[in-house]
Design a protein around this motif. Sequence first.
Motif, PDB file in Angstrom:
ATOM      1  N   GLY A 186      -4.713   0.557   3.163  1.00 13.28           N
ATOM      2  CA  GLY A 186      -3.705   0.016   2.695  1.00 13.28           C
ATOM      3  C   GLY A 186      -4.470  -0.710   1.383  1.00 13.28           C
ATOM      4  O   GLY A 186      -5.545  -0.421   0.821  1.00 13.28           O
ATOM      5  N   ASP A 187      -3.078  -1.230   0.151  1.00 17.67           N
ATOM      6  CA  ASP A 187      -4.071  -2.251  -0.459  1.00 17.67           C
ATOM      7  C   ASP A 187      -2.686  -3.745  -0.469  1.00 17.67           C
ATOM      8  O   ASP A 187      -2.156  -3.484   0.530  1.00 17.67           O
ATOM      9  CB  ASP A 187      -3.928  -1.328  -1.746  1.00 17.67           C
ATOM     10  CG  ASP A 187      -2.554  -1.204  -1.865  1.00 17.67           C
ATOM     11  OD1 ASP A 187      -1.562  -0.875  -1.444  1.00 17.67           O
ATOM     12  OD2 ASP A 187      -2.713   0.125  -2.033  1.00 17.67           O
ATOM     13  N   ASN A 188      -2.685  -3.898  -1.570  1.00 16.90           N
ATOM     14  CA  ASN A 188      -1.804  -5.496  -1.672  1.00 16.90           C
ATOM     15  C   ASN A 188      -0.440  -4.826  -1.403  1.00 16.90           C
ATOM     16  O   ASN A 188       0.512  -5.612  -0.947  1.00 16.90           O
ATOM     17  CB  ASN A 188      -2.155  -5.843  -2.916  1.00 16.90           C
ATOM     18  CG  ASN A 188      -3.608  -6.323  -3.346  1.00 16.90           C
ATOM     19  OD1 ASN A 188      -4.417  -7.542  -1.917  1.00 16.90           O
ATOM     20  ND2 ASN A 188      -4.288  -6.883  -4.261  1.00 16.90           N
ATOM     21  N   GLU A 189      -0.076  -3.847  -1.811  1.00 14.73           N
ATOM     22  CA  GLU A 189       1.566  -3.249  -1.820  1.00 14.73           C
ATOM     23  C   GLU A 189       1.688  -2.835  -0.608  1.00 14.73           C
ATOM     24  O   GLU A 189       2.853  -3.355  -0.297  1.00 14.73           O
ATOM     25  CB  GLU A 189       1.141  -2.371  -3.428  1.00 14.73           C
ATOM     26  CG  GLU A 189       2.662  -1.856  -3.132  1.00 14.73           C
ATOM     27  CD  GLU A 189       2.909  -0.538  -3.604  1.00 14.73           C
ATOM     28  OE1 GLU A 189       4.213  -0.568  -3.937  1.00 14.73           O
ATOM     29  OE2 GLU A 189       2.200  -0.362  -4.738  1.00 14.73           O
ATOM     30  N   HIS A 190       1.112  -1.792   0.216  1.00 18.60           N
ATOM     31  CA  HIS A 190       1.438  -1.399   1.147  1.00 18.60           C
ATOM     32  C   HIS A 190       0.503  -2.208   2.769  1.00 18.60           C
ATOM     33  O   HIS A 190       0.003  -1.262   3.531  1.00 18.60           O
ATOM     34  CB  HIS A 190       0.564   0.313   1.089  1.00 18.60           C
ATOM     35  CG  HIS A 190       1.391   1.342  -0.124  1.00 18.60           C
ATOM     36  ND1 HIS A 190       2.328   1.548   0.106  1.00 18.60           N
ATOM     37  CD2 HIS A 190       1.151   1.074  -0.786  1.00 18.60           C
ATOM     38  CE1 HIS A 190       3.441   1.794  -0.987  1.00 18.60           C
ATOM     39  NE2 HIS A 190       2.127   1.933  -1.707  1.00 18.60           N
ATOM     40  N   LYS A 191      -0.146  -3.228   2.506  1.00 12.46           N
ATOM     41  CA  LYS A 191      -0.637  -3.690   3.352  1.00 12.46           C
ATOM     42  C   LYS A 191      -0.263  -3.720   4.712  1.00 12.46           C
ATOM     43  O   LYS A 191      -0.968  -3.603   5.865  1.00 12.46           O
ATOM     44  CB  LYS A 191      -0.592  -5.048   3.294  1.00 12.46           C
ATOM     45  CG  LYS A 191      -0.132  -6.148   2.978  1.00 12.46           C
ATOM     46  CD  LYS A 191      -0.118  -7.710   2.862  1.00 12.46           C
ATOM     47  CE  LYS A 191       0.889  -8.360   2.506  1.00 12.46           C
ATOM     48  NZ  LYS A 191       0.807  -9.643   2.515  1.00 12.46           N
ATOM     49  N   ASP A 192       1.006  -3.621   5.149  1.00 11.87           N
ATOM     50  CA  ASP A 192       1.720  -3.624   6.353  1.00 11.87           C
ATOM     51  C   ASP A 192       2.455  -2.305   6.685  1.00 11.87           C
ATOM     52  O   ASP A 192       2.713  -1.531   7.441  1.00 11.87           O
ATOM     53  CB  ASP A 192       3.178  -4.821   6.457  1.00 11.87           C
ATOM     54  CG  ASP A 192       2.418  -5.519   6.394  1.00 11.87           C
ATOM     55  OD1 ASP A 192       1.198  -6.356   7.425  1.00 11.87           O
ATOM     56  OD2 ASP A 192       2.804  -7.437   5.761  1.00 11.87           O
ATOM     57  N   ASP A 193       2.263  -0.828   5.729  1.00 14.98           N
ATOM     58  CA  ASP A 193       2.598  -0.215   5.831  1.00 14.98           C
ATOM     59  C   ASP A 193       1.999   0.832   6.974  1.00 14.98           C
ATOM     60  O   ASP A 193       2.401   1.680   7.847  1.00 14.98           O
ATOM     61  CB  ASP A 193       2.334   0.942   4.760  1.00 14.98           C
ATOM     62  CG  ASP A 193       3.775   0.243   3.921  1.00 14.98           C
ATOM     63  OD1 ASP A 193       4.126  -0.650   4.243  1.00 14.98           O
ATOM     64  OD2 ASP A 193       3.730   0.351   2.320  1.00 14.98           O
ATOM     65  N   ILE A 194       0.821   1.003   6.823  1.00 15.75           N
ATOM     66  CA  ILE A 194      -0.654   1.050   8.047  1.00 15.75           C
ATOM     67  C   ILE A 194      -0.987   0.859   8.629  1.00 15.75           C
ATOM     68  O   ILE A 194      -1.993  -0.039   8.732  1.00 15.75           O
ATOM     69  CB  ILE A 194      -1.584   2.745   7.289  1.00 15.75           C
ATOM     70  CG1 ILE A 194      -0.728   3.798   6.131  1.00 15.75           C
ATOM     71  CG2 ILE A 194      -2.051   2.859   8.706  1.00 15.75           C
ATOM     72  CD1 ILE A 194      -1.962   4.311   5.551  1.00 15.75           C
TER      73      ILE A 194
END
Length: 457
Positions: free
Chosen positions: A287-295
């Motif tokens: 995860g990162d700031n952009e994809h924090k909730d995707d995984i």
Amino acid sequence: MEPNEKGSITGKIIYTVLVIALIFVAVMLYFRFEKRNFNDFVQTEYNLYKSEFTRDEDVKYSNNASYKIESNTENDAMFYKEVKVTPNTPYKVTCMVKTQDVKTIKNPSSGGAHISIADTVEKSKSITGTNDWQKLEFIFNSKNRTTVKLGFRLGGYDDNCTGTAWFSNMTIEVGAKSDDTNWNFGCFVFTTTDVTINNKKIKLEMTDTDILDMKQNMARFKTSCEELSKGKMSANYDFIIVQQPITTLSYDDKNGYYVAPENIEDIIGSYIETKNYDHIFICVRLGDNEHKDDIPVYDWIGLGSMDYLGVGFSNIRLPNSNISYTYKYNPNVNTFPEEVFIHEFIHSLERTAKEYGYERPELHDYAKYGYKNEHLTGLKDWYEDYMNGSIKTDSGYIGLDRDVYSLQPNHEDDFSYSYKIDEFKEPENVIQKIAQVITKVFDNIGKITTKKEGNNT
């Protein structure tokens, strides 16, 4: 001719006829039962009567018929033998194996044709697909056991298979226990995670700063292992940057998504085969700031207590925030950035201690013994006392036993002066095979007679 002489000749003729008849019957029994003779191996299936166990005279590696398992429907099938072992001793089991159209339900790592210890997850690498004869090897430690059920399997502890496997030339070697306390670590940093979660394509990249953080923490980890254990162990490591992306993740309800051995075995498997690692770290970005909730990942920054073919296996997850100090040394914020590496490695030591029968507290029970997560140093005091058996209680001091540091996974080096045992020895010629059949027949007759006598009483 005297009557006594006639009787003697008649007796000899009858005896000779009986011997010939017995040999003839034995030969017939041999050809009839050899196809089903599994040499005292126990046959077992998860789905009963769905796999066929036979001895194959046509497809074989050596003079003896091979052991064949055929599963036309999905199943976990195995033949095993219970073997006496000496506690805390390395063993190596080998065999030749051939496969045809072997397919697993879940993945090629968890299932296939392999060697295993029944009722455990301890196993060799698995073979799937169609392959000619090749050598398969399984190294394990008896730990605190006196017997193990060594099995040759088409399936998996948590997986089923279809296809056919032939096994031959099974051997067991006994190695020598090492008292070495120097641990070899492999730290694999995967620069890219490229997966599909809930039908959404997600691609995450590590930055140069991420990689540098991991490299610095492994250097600190090496020093901390020796310092925290007060010299009871030392550490060496390889730092490997992997450009090939992780394309699959594992999932469970407790941890969410994580990297299991089967997710990256095809990437690092060949590399690991040339190394004698005692523990493996997999560094990954999920995860990162952009994809924090995707995984979805449930409350873990490091995940341990796994193993890859008997070697400790841990995930080190980078935080989503790019301003996190979790893995960064800062005298005002964090002076123990290698903590996650230490924590997950101690989880592996904790599990080893349990498997060998050593008493030890749970690693997560620090608050129960009065330890706190400090601002700059985290749980460093707890780890130090845990690693040295210095946790004070009303009944004395507890923690890891010193011997645990020498209980490393066993490797090929432990068999430089090995010797073989005859647990899997088979008859070497037709005469010995016929003798084996005769022995089995009389053994079975004896069992039936004993059972009838028991019923009569």
